[in-house]
Design a protein around this motif. Structure first.
Motif, PDB file in Angstrom:
ATOM      1  N   PHE A  64       0.835  -1.201   0.000  1.00  0.00           N
ATOM      2  CA  PHE A  64       0.000   0.000   0.000  1.00  0.00           C
ATOM      3  C   PHE A  64       0.870   1.252   0.000  1.00  0.00           C
ATOM      4  O   PHE A  64       0.668   2.171  -0.770  1.00  0.00           O
ATOM      5  CB  PHE A  64      -0.922  -0.034   1.219  1.00  0.00           C
ATOM      6  N   PHE A 115       2.153   6.391  -6.904  1.00  0.00           N
ATOM      7  CA  PHE A 115       1.099   7.241  -7.472  1.00  0.00           C
ATOM      8  C   PHE A 115       1.386   8.725  -7.266  1.00  0.00           C
ATOM      9  O   PHE A 115       0.889   9.559  -7.992  1.00  0.00           O
ATOM     10  CB  PHE A 115      -0.250   6.893  -6.854  1.00  0.00           C
ATOM     11  N   LEU A 135      -4.669  -0.684 -12.849  1.00  0.00           N
ATOM     12  CA  LEU A 135      -5.734  -0.950 -13.811  1.00  0.00           C
ATOM     13  C   LEU A 135      -5.677  -2.384 -14.336  1.00  0.00           C
ATOM     14  O   LEU A 135      -6.700  -3.032 -14.510  1.00  0.00           O
ATOM     15  CB  LEU A 135      -5.646   0.026 -14.976  1.00  0.00           C
ATOM     16  N   ARG A 185     -15.138   1.930  -4.860  1.00  0.00           N
ATOM     17  CA  ARG A 185     -14.221   1.008  -4.188  1.00  0.00           C
ATOM     18  C   ARG A 185     -12.791   1.162  -4.725  1.00  0.00           C
ATOM     19  O   ARG A 185     -11.823   1.228  -3.958  1.00  0.00           O
ATOM     20  CB  ARG A 185     -14.697  -0.438  -4.361  1.00  0.00           C
ATOM     21  N   PHE A 186     -12.674   1.240  -6.046  1.00  0.00           N
ATOM     22  CA  PHE A 186     -11.339   1.336  -6.655  1.00  0.00           C
ATOM     23  C   PHE A 186     -10.651   2.632  -6.233  1.00  0.00           C
ATOM     24  O   PHE A 186      -9.448   2.658  -5.957  1.00  0.00           O
ATOM     25  CB  PHE A 186     -11.479   1.273  -8.176  1.00  0.00           C
ATOM     26  N   ASP A 224      -9.466   2.266  -2.622  1.00  0.00           N
ATOM     27  CA  ASP A 224      -8.339   1.340  -2.475  1.00  0.00           C
ATOM     28  C   ASP A 224      -7.038   1.918  -3.025  1.00  0.00           C
ATOM     29  O   ASP A 224      -5.967   1.618  -2.530  1.00  0.00           O
ATOM     30  CB  ASP A 224      -8.619   0.030  -3.230  1.00  0.00           C
ATOM     31  N   ASN A 225      -7.152   2.715  -4.078  1.00  0.00           N
ATOM     32  CA  ASN A 225      -5.935   3.114  -4.797  1.00  0.00           C
ATOM     33  C   ASN A 225      -5.585   4.594  -4.735  1.00  0.00           C
ATOM     34  O   ASN A 225      -4.436   4.954  -4.966  1.00  0.00           O
ATOM     35  CB  ASN A 225      -6.046   2.706  -6.271  1.00  0.00           C
ATOM     36  N   LYS A 284     -12.820   1.671 -13.259  1.00  0.00           N
ATOM     37  CA  LYS A 284     -11.438   1.735 -12.780  1.00  0.00           C
ATOM     38  C   LYS A 284     -10.624   2.665 -13.663  1.00  0.00           C
ATOM     39  O   LYS A 284      -9.827   3.468 -13.177  1.00  0.00           O
ATOM     40  CB  LYS A 284     -10.846   0.322 -12.736  1.00  0.00           C
ATOM     41  N   HIS A 285     -10.842   2.572 -14.962  1.00  0.00           N
ATOM     42  CA  HIS A 285     -10.081   3.439 -15.852  1.00  0.00           C
ATOM     43  C   HIS A 285     -10.454   4.910 -15.644  1.00  0.00           C
ATOM     44  O   HIS A 285      -9.587   5.776 -15.605  1.00  0.00           O
ATOM     45  CB  HIS A 285     -10.281   3.042 -17.316  1.00  0.00           C
ATOM     46  N   ALA A 311      -8.789   6.217 -12.512  1.00  0.00           N
ATOM     47  CA  ALA A 311      -7.347   6.412 -12.710  1.00  0.00           C
ATOM     48  C   ALA A 311      -7.083   7.652 -13.563  1.00  0.00           C
ATOM     49  O   ALA A 311      -6.125   8.396 -13.319  1.00  0.00           O
ATOM     50  CB  ALA A 311      -6.721   5.174 -13.344  1.00  0.00           C
ATOM     51  N   THR A 355      -6.774  -0.264 -21.108  1.00  0.00           N
ATOM     52  CA  THR A 355      -7.124  -1.629 -21.504  1.00  0.00           C
ATOM     53  C   THR A 355      -8.392  -1.987 -20.740  1.00  0.00           C
ATOM     54  O   THR A 355      -8.464  -1.744 -19.534  1.00  0.00           O
ATOM     55  CB  THR A 355      -6.013  -2.634 -21.137  1.00  0.00           C
ATOM     56  N   PHE A 397     -11.626  -4.835 -19.957  1.00  0.00           N
ATOM     57  CA  PHE A 397     -11.828  -6.279 -19.867  1.00  0.00           C
ATOM     58  C   PHE A 397     -13.303  -6.613 -19.776  1.00  0.00           C
ATOM     59  O   PHE A 397     -14.075  -5.876 -19.171  1.00  0.00           O
ATOM     60  CB  PHE A 397     -11.129  -6.834 -18.625  1.00  0.00           C
TER      61      PHE A 397
END
Lengths: 97, 430
Positions: free
Chosen positions: A5, A12, A26, B47-48, B51-52, B338-339, B342, B357, B359
């Motif tokens: 993390f 990032f 991604l 959520r994404f 988390d990120n 998600k894309h 980001a 990309t 999916f």
């Protein structure tokens, strides 16, 4: 987990030298849909978390894409990735080296 | 919720400049992201992001307190699942730090970068994600309006009509009865969905009402995973299913709910004991009102970032978008989500968007221990989106497999379908 993390945060928040990091998040995002948020699998879906070395992970994906390993959907999926993307996935999911 | 609802709404009512805690903006890439719609796209985005991208402040606006998934609704129809097992709440997303607001959105002001809610509150944003889903085109089939759908359920938009209505009708149908399905032309939500529904209804009929028939009237001549479905129907449900495409007068142009009758393009009238009408569709009203849709009724987007081509600063996800050859599926909406997140994080941090990309994996249950799939990997192409050459495709047909491998393959795909559902709903709501 904590270390990963922190690493994500570091990547990032960085500049162009680490511009690949969101790509990794991604790419993992594509696996999460079936294999779970951390790759843990479950309910019949195999875990992909820390099961392989990086080389083994790359070899496995190559075997899927060449139809050299029996699969339901992984052959069809693995052929959608570039070698660079597979390397990023391997670095993320492989056992710590 | 980290902030009480009253406090949040009070803050939201302030002018944008005051409402944003400046301290958050001191963090690299910080910003307020508002997500409208808590389905596969919106919940995955929330959520994404949590988390990120911890620097992002995430508000999810969803009018309903629970979400019933379209995937696995057909298993409820077959009596192999119950509604509770496909219905989820937003508590866990809230516990992860997503500000969840259960309100209807009445207007999106892209100029002022704020969203107005039904209770009058204004929610300011730096970036907006809309994952609005679809609306049914009432009246596109003559006579098929909301009132008619009470007698002839669609079971295609769970927020309007739970699949349980259709299930009750199916249970009440006499043995020897006729189940009629009306299926629309492309594009529509979940391309293999009607055919999984045919399979699951036939599974129920075979077990509970074996003298019954299912007639599917389709406005097109081909469909997703067609050879696989038709192989399985012949194998599992001989004599039960009749599918008619457009060239066999399968296009239904009119329904009469009072008479429980449908009429085809060339005037044939068919009665049904249960009639399931899946009507033509379009992007949900909130997206059309915000100016995101073009004359097709769907929302054009920029392939690299999923931003609207119609309104600047709004990312549009999922079924509402024009994203062919990607299907309108929950998996794709989650991939879009998600894309978009980001891209937003990159943009707020002053970076170029990440490469894209996308999916898709769509499983269909065709019978007990019998699953099939379609898979796709997509990237932005010269004109819209393109499937990565050599990748993707559907499960192998029976003829391509030995008997033993065939059984194993179908069993595994049914198992993996359940695993997919468990994983993706766990990601969104767990």
């Amino acid at each position: 987990m904590k270390i990963r993390f922190a690493l994500c945060l570091l990547l990032f928040s960085g500049g162009s030298a680490v511009a690949q990091a969101p790509d990794t998040a991604l790419l993992i995002g594509g696996c999460q849909g079936c294999h779970g948020v951390s790759g843990q699998g479950g309910n019949g879906i195999p875990s992909i978390k820390a099961n392989h070395s990086r080389d083994e992970f790359v070899a496995l994906m190559r075997a899927f894409s060449a139809n050299e390993r029996p699969a339901t959907i992984m052959g069809r999926i693995s052929r959608g990735y570039t070698p660079e993307q597979i390397a990023l996935l391997a670095a993320h999911y492989a056992r710590p080296q | 919720m980290a902030l009480s609802r009253r406090a949040f709404l009070a803050a939201a009512a302030l002018p944008a400049a005051l409402a944003a805690p400046r301290i958050a903006h001191a963090q690299a890439g910080a910003g307020r992201v508002v997500i409208i719609g808590g389905g596969f796209g919106g919940a995955s985005a929330a959520r994404f992001a949590r988390d990120n991208f911890p620097a992002l402040d995430i508000t999810l606006i969803e009018r309903s307190r629970s979400f019933t998934t379209c995937p696995y609704g057909n298993l409820v129809l077959a009596g192999r699942r119950d509604m509770n097992s496909i219905t989820f709440g937003y508590e866990k997303l809230a516990a992860r730090g997503v500000r969840v607001v259960h309100q209807s959105v009445v207007a999106v002001d892209a100029g002022a970068k704020q969203v107005r809610l039904a209770d009058g509150a204004q929610v300011p944003y730096d970036r907006l994600i809309m994952s609005p889903g679809i609306d049914l085109r009432w009246g596109a089939i003559e006579g098929y309006d909301e009132a008619a759908s009470e007698r002839m359920p669609h079971g295609w938009v769970p927020s309007l009509q739970p699949i349980s209505l259709l299930r009750r009708q199916l249970e009440a149908m006499p043995d020897g009865g006729r189940f009629v399905m009306v299926i629309p032309d492309n594009p529509f939500r979940c391309p293999p969905g009607p055919y999984e529904r045919i399979s699951m209804v036939a599974d129920y009929l075979k077990r509970a009402k074996p003298r019954s028939k299912l007639i599917a009237l389709d406005a097109k001549n081909g469909f997703s995973k067609q050879p696989l479905f038709q192989d399985a129907w012949a194998e599992l449900y001989p004599g039960i299913i009749e599918w008619r495409g457009a060239s066999s007068d399968g296009r239904v142009t009119r329904v009469n709910a009072a008479a429980m009758e449908v009429e085809t393009e060339f005037g044939e009238k068919l009665k049904g004991d249960v009639i399931n009408v899946i009507p033509p569709q379009m992007a949900a009203k909130i997206a059309r009102d915000a100016g995101l849709a073009n004359q097709s009724g769907w929302c054009p987007i920029k392939p690299a970032t999923l931003e609207s081509t119609q309104v600047e600063g709004i990312h549009v996800l999922g079924d509402a978008t024009i994203a062919a050859p990607m299907p309108k599926s929950g998996f794709v909406a989650s991939s879009h989500a998600k894309h978009a997140v980001a891209c937003i994080a990159a943009s707020l941090a002053g970076r170029a968007p990440p490469s894209a990309t996308f999916f898709n994996t769509c499983y269909s249950h065709v019978g007990p221990d019998y699953g099939i799939s379609i898979v796709g990997v997509f990237r932005p192409g010269a004109n819209g989106f393109a499937e990565v050459e050599g990748s993707g495709g559907v499960s192998p047909r029976n003829a391509a497999l030995t008997a033993e491998r065939r059984r194993e393959h179908r069993q595994l795909e049914a198992l993996y379908a359940d695993g997919w559902y468990y994983s993706i709903t766990g990601e969104m709501f767990g």
